[in-house]
Design an enzyme around this catalytic site. Sequence first.
Site, short mmCIF file in Angstrom:
data_model
loop_
_atom_site.label_atom_id
_atom_site.label_comp_id
_atom_site.label_asym_id
_atom_site.label_seq_id
_atom_site.Cartn_x
_atom_site.Cartn_y
_atom_site.Cartn_z
N CYS A 253 -31.28 -18.41 10.02
CA CYS A 253 -32.52 -18.97 10.56
C CYS A 253 -32.90 -18.50 11.96
CB CYS A 253 -32.43 -20.50 10.57
SG CYS A 253 -32.55 -21.20 8.94
C1 UDX Z 1 -29.92 -23.66 12.07
C2 UDX Z 1 -30.61 -24.96 12.55
O1 UDX Z 1 -29.65 -25.78 13.23
C3 UDX Z 1 -31.24 -25.71 11.38
O2 UDX Z 1 -31.94 -26.84 11.86
C4 UDX Z 1 -32.20 -24.73 10.68
O3 UDX Z 1 -32.87 -25.33 9.62
C5 UDX Z 1 -31.45 -23.49 10.21
O4 UDX Z 1 -30.82 -22.87 11.34
P1 UDX Z 1 -27.59 -22.99 10.97
O5 UDX Z 1 -28.10 -21.57 11.05
O6 UDX Z 1 -26.97 -23.45 9.71
O7 UDX Z 1 -28.78 -24.03 11.28
O8 UDX Z 1 -26.48 -23.14 12.12
P2 UDX Z 1 -26.30 -23.87 13.50
O9 UDX Z 1 -25.17 -24.80 13.37
O10 UDX Z 1 -27.56 -24.38 14.04
O11 UDX Z 1 -25.79 -22.64 14.42
C6 UDX Z 1 -26.55 -21.42 14.55
C7 UDX Z 1 -25.82 -20.41 15.40
O12 UDX Z 1 -25.87 -20.79 16.78
C8 UDX Z 1 -24.34 -20.22 15.08
O13 UDX Z 1 -24.04 -18.84 15.13
C9 UDX Z 1 -23.63 -20.99 16.19
O14 UDX Z 1 -22.35 -20.49 16.45
C10 UDX Z 1 -24.58 -20.73 17.36
N1 UDX Z 1 -24.49 -21.75 18.44
C11 UDX Z 1 -24.82 -23.05 18.19
C12 UDX Z 1 -24.12 -21.36 19.73
O15 UDX Z 1 -23.83 -20.19 20.00
N2 UDX Z 1 -24.09 -22.33 20.71
C13 UDX Z 1 -24.44 -23.63 20.49
O16 UDX Z 1 -24.40 -24.41 21.44
C14 UDX Z 1 -24.79 -23.99 19.18
#
Ligand code: UDX
Length: 436
Positions: free
Chosen positions: A265
């Site tokens: 996403c």
């Molecule tokens: C995300 C959104 O949270 C969700 O609402 C949307 O519909 C789809 O995209 P997702 O891709 O499943 O969900 O993962 P998420 O848990 O949000 O993490 C996304 C990425 O950001 C991961 O690679 C995670 O490691 C990274 N991340 C997250 C960080 O680097 N730092 C943070 O503080 C949080």
Amino acid sequence: MKISVIGTGYVGLVSGVGFAKHGHEVTCVDIDEDIVQSINEAIPPIYEEGLEELLEKVIDSGRLKATTDLKEAVKKTDITFICVGTPSEEDGGIDTSAIESAAEDVSQALNEKTGYHVVVVKSTVTPGTTDRLVKPILESGGKKVGDDFGLGMNPEFLREGVALNDFLDPDRIVIGGWDEKSRKTIEDVYESFEAPKLVTDIRTAEMIKYTSNALLATKISFANEMSRICEEVGIDVYDVMDGVGLDHRIKRDFLNAGPGFGGSCFPKDVKAIKNLAQKMGIETKLLEAILSINDEQPIHTVELLEEELGNLKGKKVTVLGLTFKGGTDDIRETRALPIVKSLLEKGADVTGYDPKGMENFAELIDGINYAESIEEALIDAEACIIQNDWEEFSELEGEDFEVMKDKIVLDGRRVLDEGALDEDIKYLSIGKGQLD
Ligand code: UDX
């Protein structure tokens, strides 16, 4: 209500099962016969926590079934949710071919159907797509929106791994509708959900999805930019963000510095909204910065290791965590790829390990070794990078690193308890400088 859901990827299947749990009668539609058969046998074609149990329940109770016959499904139901993929195109825009083809089939079904029906786009689409692209296709059979059928946009906010929970217990439900009747019908579907509902027009609903994801990605890239400053100042960005996040206007979530964001996403959605803006002649300095910071973080991760290890040529480096986050086998936009690429370019001898993602990762890149376990991956390694947050990595203790040749551990996601590690382990992390 009688609902059809087109597309049984993680959004479609989770939504279908969730609607059925709320008492609706759901027909899931997919073009793939194997997937349809598997769903009807209560075997989920994807892994999501809790999905298997709930799918079994709703199949047994007869509230959910799957079919390849889209037209029949639409004809027999009151409302259709389109949940097909909208992947990135080369220029960052979204590929709408799956949604166009679904809309064509729905249009034919609407033509043969008597009675009112609402078509809802759940797929992530840029503002204007539902009314400018999907609506004319739906009307191509002769029926007119408003008079003959309703139209809406209802974005999903599901995180992989906890998607079912996010669906059943959402922060909010956004309902965009063409007219009052469309909006009311979609609201009826969600009547038993206890969450704030925001009812709006279609383009606003489309934009809410992109704006949410762009803002979450902004928080991460912002934390990463601040982390560079903290590294030089000799402090820890995580402590800083603990203080910052106590402000209720900001919140601590999504301020964790690391190798950046991946997944299906954030990268795709930020690129898509940037692409749309640029097509309209709007400058997108912030969106560009979010992406460029995110591109730099994996390179910076390897540079941090280089600072400690010196030249990486011939050095045995282990990468723990190959998927974009823990709890999934999804390798889309994983930060492990640029990290491994950079390590290989610098001549390192790379071993990778991931509880679920090794097969998928091996399709992305050649030239690395894979280990069957964390222990095997660490044997004789001269350094290790923890790239994602699988629970089994957070359970690692000092003695687990004993098998390494040089105990240099770069904890990219802050999963380890640094204080509990033996002193002979050189613990490195992103965003934490040394006081001079
Ligand atoms: C995300 C959104 O949270 C969700 O609402 C949307 O519909 C789809 O995209 P997702 O891709 O499943 O969900 O993962 P998420 O848990 O949000 O993490 C996304 C990425 O950001 C991961 O690679 C995670 O490691 C990274 N991340 C997250 C960080 O680097 N730092 C943070 O503080 C949080």
